[in-house]
Enzyme design. Structure first.
Site, PDB file in Angstrom:
ATOM      1  N   ASP A 281      -7.621  -1.511  -6.947  1.00 21.11           N
ATOM      2  CA  ASP A 281      -7.778  -2.139  -5.807  1.00 21.11           C
ATOM      3  C   ASP A 281      -8.256  -3.547  -5.983  1.00 21.11           C
ATOM      4  O   ASP A 281      -9.091  -3.534  -7.112  1.00 21.11           O
ATOM      5  CB  ASP A 281      -9.229  -1.158  -5.018  1.00 21.11           C
ATOM      6  CG  ASP A 281      -9.353  -1.395  -3.872  1.00 21.11           C
ATOM      7  OD1 ASP A 281      -8.796  -1.636  -2.608  1.00 21.11           O
ATOM      8  OD2 ASP A 281     -10.655  -2.345  -3.469  1.00 21.11           O
TER       9      ASP A 281
ATOM     10  N   ARG B  22      -5.606  13.736  -4.189  1.00 16.32           N
ATOM     11  CA  ARG B  22      -7.439  13.627  -3.898  1.00 16.32           C
ATOM     12  C   ARG B  22      -8.026  14.158  -3.782  1.00 16.32           C
ATOM     13  O   ARG B  22     -10.177  14.227  -3.329  1.00 16.32           O
ATOM     14  CB  ARG B  22      -7.565  12.197  -2.642  1.00 16.32           C
ATOM     15  CG  ARG B  22      -7.442  10.612  -2.956  1.00 16.32           C
ATOM     16  CD  ARG B  22      -8.178  10.188  -3.530  1.00 16.32           C
ATOM     17  NE  ARG B  22      -8.458   9.683  -2.455  1.00 16.32           N
ATOM     18  CZ  ARG B  22      -9.830   9.429  -2.187  1.00 16.32           C
ATOM     19  NH1 ARG B  22     -10.385  10.979  -2.520  1.00 16.32           N
ATOM     20  NH2 ARG B  22     -10.394   9.362  -0.863  1.00 16.32           N
TER      21      ARG B  22
ATOM     22  N   TYR C 273     -15.985 -10.431   0.649  1.00 17.08           N
ATOM     23  CA  TYR C 273     -16.751  -8.754   0.443  1.00 17.08           C
ATOM     24  C   TYR C 273     -18.290  -8.668  -0.166  1.00 17.08           C
ATOM     25  O   TYR C 273     -18.786  -8.111  -0.125  1.00 17.08           O
ATOM     26  CB  TYR C 273     -15.950  -7.752  -0.452  1.00 17.08           C
ATOM     27  CG  TYR C 273     -14.316  -7.214   0.244  1.00 17.08           C
ATOM     28  CD1 TYR C 273     -14.688  -6.032   1.074  1.00 17.08           C
ATOM     29  CD2 TYR C 273     -13.098  -7.914   0.413  1.00 17.08           C
ATOM     30  CE1 TYR C 273     -13.624  -5.735   1.582  1.00 17.08           C
ATOM     31  CE2 TYR C 273     -11.916  -7.344   1.430  1.00 17.08           C
ATOM     32  CZ  TYR C 273     -12.081  -6.446   1.634  1.00 17.08           C
ATOM     33  OH  TYR C 273     -11.665  -5.639   2.682  1.00 17.08           O
TER      34      TYR C 273
ATOM     35  N   ARG D 184       0.952  -1.068  -0.219  1.00 17.19           N
ATOM     36  CA  ARG D 184       0.332   0.185   0.453  1.00 17.19           C
ATOM     37  C   ARG D 184       1.199   1.514  -0.469  1.00 17.19           C
ATOM     38  O   ARG D 184       0.466   2.293   0.643  1.00 17.19           O
ATOM     39  CB  ARG D 184      -1.243   0.127   0.865  1.00 17.19           C
ATOM     40  CG  ARG D 184      -1.630  -1.200   1.314  1.00 17.19           C
ATOM     41  CD  ARG D 184      -2.970  -0.976   0.301  1.00 17.19           C
ATOM     42  NE  ARG D 184      -3.711  -0.089   0.495  1.00 17.19           N
ATOM     43  CZ  ARG D 184      -5.296  -0.427   0.797  1.00 17.19           C
ATOM     44  NH1 ARG D 184      -4.627  -1.302   1.503  1.00 17.19           N
ATOM     45  NH2 ARG D 184      -5.897   0.592   0.507  1.00 17.19           N
TER      46      ARG D 184
ATOM     47  N   ARG E 144      -2.736   6.833   0.961  1.00 19.30           N
ATOM     48  CA  ARG E 144      -3.084   7.854   1.961  1.00 19.30           C
ATOM     49  C   ARG E 144      -1.928   8.714   2.930  1.00 19.30           C
ATOM     50  O   ARG E 144      -2.210  10.209   3.531  1.00 19.30           O
ATOM     51  CB  ARG E 144      -4.420   7.348   2.907  1.00 19.30           C
ATOM     52  CG  ARG E 144      -5.592   6.957   2.297  1.00 19.30           C
ATOM     53  CD  ARG E 144      -6.674   6.810   3.743  1.00 19.30           C
ATOM     54  NE  ARG E 144      -6.229   4.997   3.371  1.00 19.30           N
ATOM     55  CZ  ARG E 144      -7.193   4.101   4.179  1.00 19.30           C
ATOM     56  NH1 ARG E 144      -8.026   4.468   4.871  1.00 19.30           N
ATOM     57  NH2 ARG E 144      -6.472   3.885   4.526  1.00 19.30           N
TER      58      ARG E 144
HETATM   59  O1  1CP Z   1      -0.152   0.763  -2.349  1.00 22.06           O
HETATM   60  C1  1CP Z   1      -1.157   1.010  -3.076  1.00 22.06           C
HETATM   61  O2  1CP Z   1      -1.963   2.067  -2.416  1.00 22.06           O
HETATM   62  C2  1CP Z   1      -2.014   0.704  -4.205  1.00 22.06           C
HETATM   63  C3  1CP Z   1      -3.083   0.227  -4.222  1.00 22.06           C
HETATM   64  C4  1CP Z   1      -3.981  -0.519  -3.342  1.00 22.06           C
HETATM   65  C5  1CP Z   1      -4.016  -1.822  -3.206  1.00 22.06           C
HETATM   66  C6  1CP Z   1      -2.935  -2.407  -3.490  1.00 22.06           C
HETATM   67  C7  1CP Z   1      -5.204  -0.645  -3.010  1.00 22.06           C
HETATM   68  C8  1CP Z   1      -5.919   1.673  -3.092  1.00 22.06           C
HETATM   69  N1  1CP Z   1      -6.104  -1.346  -2.549  1.00 22.06           N
HETATM   70  C9  1CP Z   1      -4.715  -1.997  -2.141  1.00 22.06           C
HETATM   71  C10 1CP Z   1      -5.680  -3.729  -1.973  1.00 22.06           C
HETATM   72  C11 1CP Z   1      -6.230  -3.932  -1.274  1.00 22.06           C
HETATM   73  N2  1CP Z   1      -7.523  -3.670  -0.716  1.00 22.06           N
HETATM   74  C12 1CP Z   1      -6.484  -5.104  -0.395  1.00 22.06           C
HETATM   75  C13 1CP Z   1      -5.929  -5.924  -0.463  1.00 22.06           C
HETATM   76  C14 1CP Z   1      -4.201  -5.356   0.557  1.00 22.06           C
HETATM   77  C15 1CP Z   1      -4.274  -4.772   2.257  1.00 22.06           C
HETATM   78  O3  1CP Z   1      -4.825  -6.523   2.212  1.00 22.06           O
HETATM   79  O4  1CP Z   1      -4.261  -4.183   2.694  1.00 22.06           O
HETATM   80  C16 1CP Z   1      -7.648  -5.364   0.339  1.00 22.06           C
HETATM   81  C17 1CP Z   1      -8.001  -5.892   1.204  1.00 22.06           C
HETATM   82  C18 1CP Z   1      -8.466  -3.898  -0.290  1.00 22.06           C
HETATM   83  C19 1CP Z   1     -10.149  -3.565   0.385  1.00 22.06           C
HETATM   84  C20 1CP Z   1      -9.840  -2.259   0.279  1.00 22.06           C
HETATM   85  N3  1CP Z   1     -10.190  -1.174  -0.741  1.00 22.06           N
HETATM   86  C21 1CP Z   1      -9.876  -1.625   2.036  1.00 22.06           C
HETATM   87  C22 1CP Z   1      -9.869  -2.214   3.181  1.00 22.06           C
HETATM   88  C23 1CP Z   1     -11.156  -2.317   3.970  1.00 22.06           C
HETATM   89  C24 1CP Z   1     -11.517  -3.809   4.958  1.00 22.06           C
HETATM   90  O5  1CP Z   1     -12.403  -4.440   4.527  1.00 22.06           O
HETATM   91  O6  1CP Z   1     -10.758  -2.812   5.767  1.00 22.06           O
HETATM   92  C25 1CP Z   1     -10.422  -0.355   1.693  1.00 22.06           C
HETATM   93  C26 1CP Z   1     -10.019   0.385   3.059  1.00 22.06           C
HETATM   94  C27 1CP Z   1      -9.708   0.302   0.351  1.00 22.06           C
HETATM   95  C28 1CP Z   1      -9.930   1.434  -0.610  1.00 22.06           C
HETATM   96  C29 1CP Z   1      -8.686   1.786  -0.946  1.00 22.06           C
HETATM   97  N4  1CP Z   1      -8.306   0.809  -1.827  1.00 22.06           N
HETATM   98  C30 1CP Z   1      -6.537   1.671  -2.093  1.00 22.06           C
HETATM   99  C31 1CP Z   1      -6.961   2.978  -1.427  1.00 22.06           C
HETATM  100  C32 1CP Z   1      -6.135   4.002  -0.986  1.00 22.06           C
HETATM  101  C33 1CP Z   1      -8.403   2.721  -0.674  1.00 22.06           C
HETATM  102  C34 1CP Z   1      -8.385   4.122   0.213  1.00 22.06           C
HETATM  103  C35 1CP Z   1      -9.080   5.237  -0.521  1.00 22.06           C
HETATM  104  C36 1CP Z   1      -8.917   6.544  -0.222  1.00 22.06           C
HETATM  105  O7  1CP Z   1      -8.136   6.954  -0.706  1.00 22.06           O
HETATM  106  O8  1CP Z   1      -9.857   6.950   0.654  1.00 22.06           O
END
Ligand code: 1CP
Length: 362
Positions: free
Chosen positions: A89, A53, A162, A40, A44
């Site tokens: 994502d 954003r 999900y 990640r 953020r």
């Molecule tokens: O480096 C990066 O940030 C690359 C992009 C990336 C990746 C690899 C994002 C952006 N999401 C993910 C993978 C992801 N998404 C996973 C697997 C990895 C992990 O376990 O961390 C999972 C479970 C998600 C699902 C997801 N999407 C969540 C988790 C929620 C939960 O169930 O607890 C969240 C908050 C998101 C939204 C999201 N995805 C990515 C971002 C930057 C965000 C936040 C959105 C924002 O900018 O406000």
């Protein structure tokens, strides 16, 4: 001494950066220093991401190739990591299956998938039709990047959870209820998820991603026997499809996998991503000599003091060395995604410490 190089494997992505430490470590070849990237890493905690954003919502960032490309590049420019991970994502394939997703910022699905009629209505999405913007972002990035690009997807069990919950969950009770009460329906759903996810990942590597990562973040909520039945076979199905498409390294991250690590070893990946709840040296012994490992600093360590971060990096680098003292097949990373309140300076400190402490110690 000349740098060891790896000949491009048949079917390798055109122009693959085979001389990179990251790809060499994935294939357990000698490296000049331990490669590092941060799960990640684009997101953020970076002010340049927050600035973007403010002008564009999350889905627009993911679906606009120029924006996804720019956000992917941000941590590479700032931190000097050894690999880039596409900004996207794991839930982006869901609209192609017929389920819209909102990010608030936690994901919320338009509906939960629980009945036979719900599963029947799901489409298996062809990523060329439903996510052309992802492949376009990959192509743009390959023109910009000097380090390898990792494409990724969610593993079928994690994506299915999900769909069943209608969003995130702490207990996964709806998921487990479906698995245990209607296993045939669960398997049907998992097949649809696997084929959708496989298409997404295969098209990313066909477009030029030089490694493929599968996130099975939530599979650790299953007991070992259920993991074997509902998570492993479908993750393997996806990784096999990637292997047939291109000879890229495949990284499999299973959250909370200490209870069934030997089972994970059979998933069909070159690299196993480890969470921080297990000792990296012991995990290597359990996985055997054929697999590389990625991990596994507790992301919360980056909230602590710099001298402690450096010490923990040294310990993990030491633990990852084999019995012969060689550091073959280790990609340094956190044990899960970087926390939003992490100071970018501490992420920098991590990357620099890994490079410094591992340099010249192949
Ligand atoms: O480096 C990066 O940030 C690359 C992009 C990336 C990746 C690899 C994002 C952006 N999401 C993910 C993978 C992801 N998404 C996973 C697997 C990895 C992990 O376990 O961390 C999972 C479970 C998600 C699902 C997801 N999407 C969540 C988790 C929620 C939960 O169930 O607890 C969240 C908050 C998101 C939204 C999201 N995805 C990515 C971002 C930057 C965000 C936040 C959105 C924002 O900018 O406000």
């Amino acid at each position: 001494l000349p740098e060891p190089t790896i000949a491009a494997a048949p079917g390798a992505a055109p122009g693959a950066v085979f001389e990179s430490d990251f790809l060499r470590a994935c294939f357990r070849r000698p490296v000049t220093r331990t490669p590092v990237w941060i799960m990640r890493q684009a997101g953020r905690y970076l002010p340049e991401y927050r600035a973007l954003r403010e002008r564009h919502d999350f889905l627009t960032c993911c679906r606009t190739p120029e924006l996804a490309c720019e956000i992917t590049l941000q941590p590479v420019r700032r931190l000097g990591v050894d690999a880039a991970i596409l900004f996207s994502d794991i839930l982006l394939p869901l609209p192609g299956m017929g389920v819209e997703v909102a990010f608030e910022p936690a994901p919320r699905l338009a509906r939960a998938v629980r009945s036979a009629a719900d599963v029947d209505a799901l489409r298996v999405a062809d990523a060329r039709e439903t996510q052309p913007f992802v492949q376009e972002a990959v192509r743009l990035l390959r023109c910009e990047l000097k380090v390898p690009l990792i494409g990724f997807a969610g593993a079928p069990f994690t994506v299915a959870s999900y769909l069943i919950e209608g969003g995130g969950s702490r207990t996964f009770s709806a998921t487990k209820q479906l698995l245990f009460s209607e296993p045939a329906l669960a398997h049907w759903l998992l097949v649809k998820c696997a084929d959708t996810v496989a298409s997404s990942l295969v098209e990313q590597v066909r477009a030029g991603a030089q490694a493929a990562m599968l996130f099975d973040t939530w599979s650790g909520v299953l007991a070992p026997e259920e993991y074997r039945e509902f998570a492993l076979p479908y993750a393997r199905r996806v990784l096999e499809a990637v292997g047939r498409a291109r000879a890229v390294p495949r990284i499999y991250y299973a959250g909370e996998s200490a209870g069934h690590l030997e089972v994970c070893a059979g998933v069909g990946a070159e690299v196993i991503g480890l969470d921080w709840r297990q000792d990296i040296g012991e995990a290597r012994r359990r996985l055997g000599p054929a697999l590389a490992v990625q991990g596994n600093l507790d992301p919360a360590e980056l909230l602590g003091p710099p001298d402690r971060i450096r010490r923990r990096v040294a310990e993990i680098l030491g633990g990852a060395r084999g019995p012969d003292g060689r550091a073959l097949g280790h990609v340094f990373n956190l044990g899960h995604g970087v926390l939003p309140d992490t100071k970018p300076e501490h992420a920098q400190l991590l990357v620099d410490a890994v490079h410094e402490l591992s340099a010249g110690r192949p």
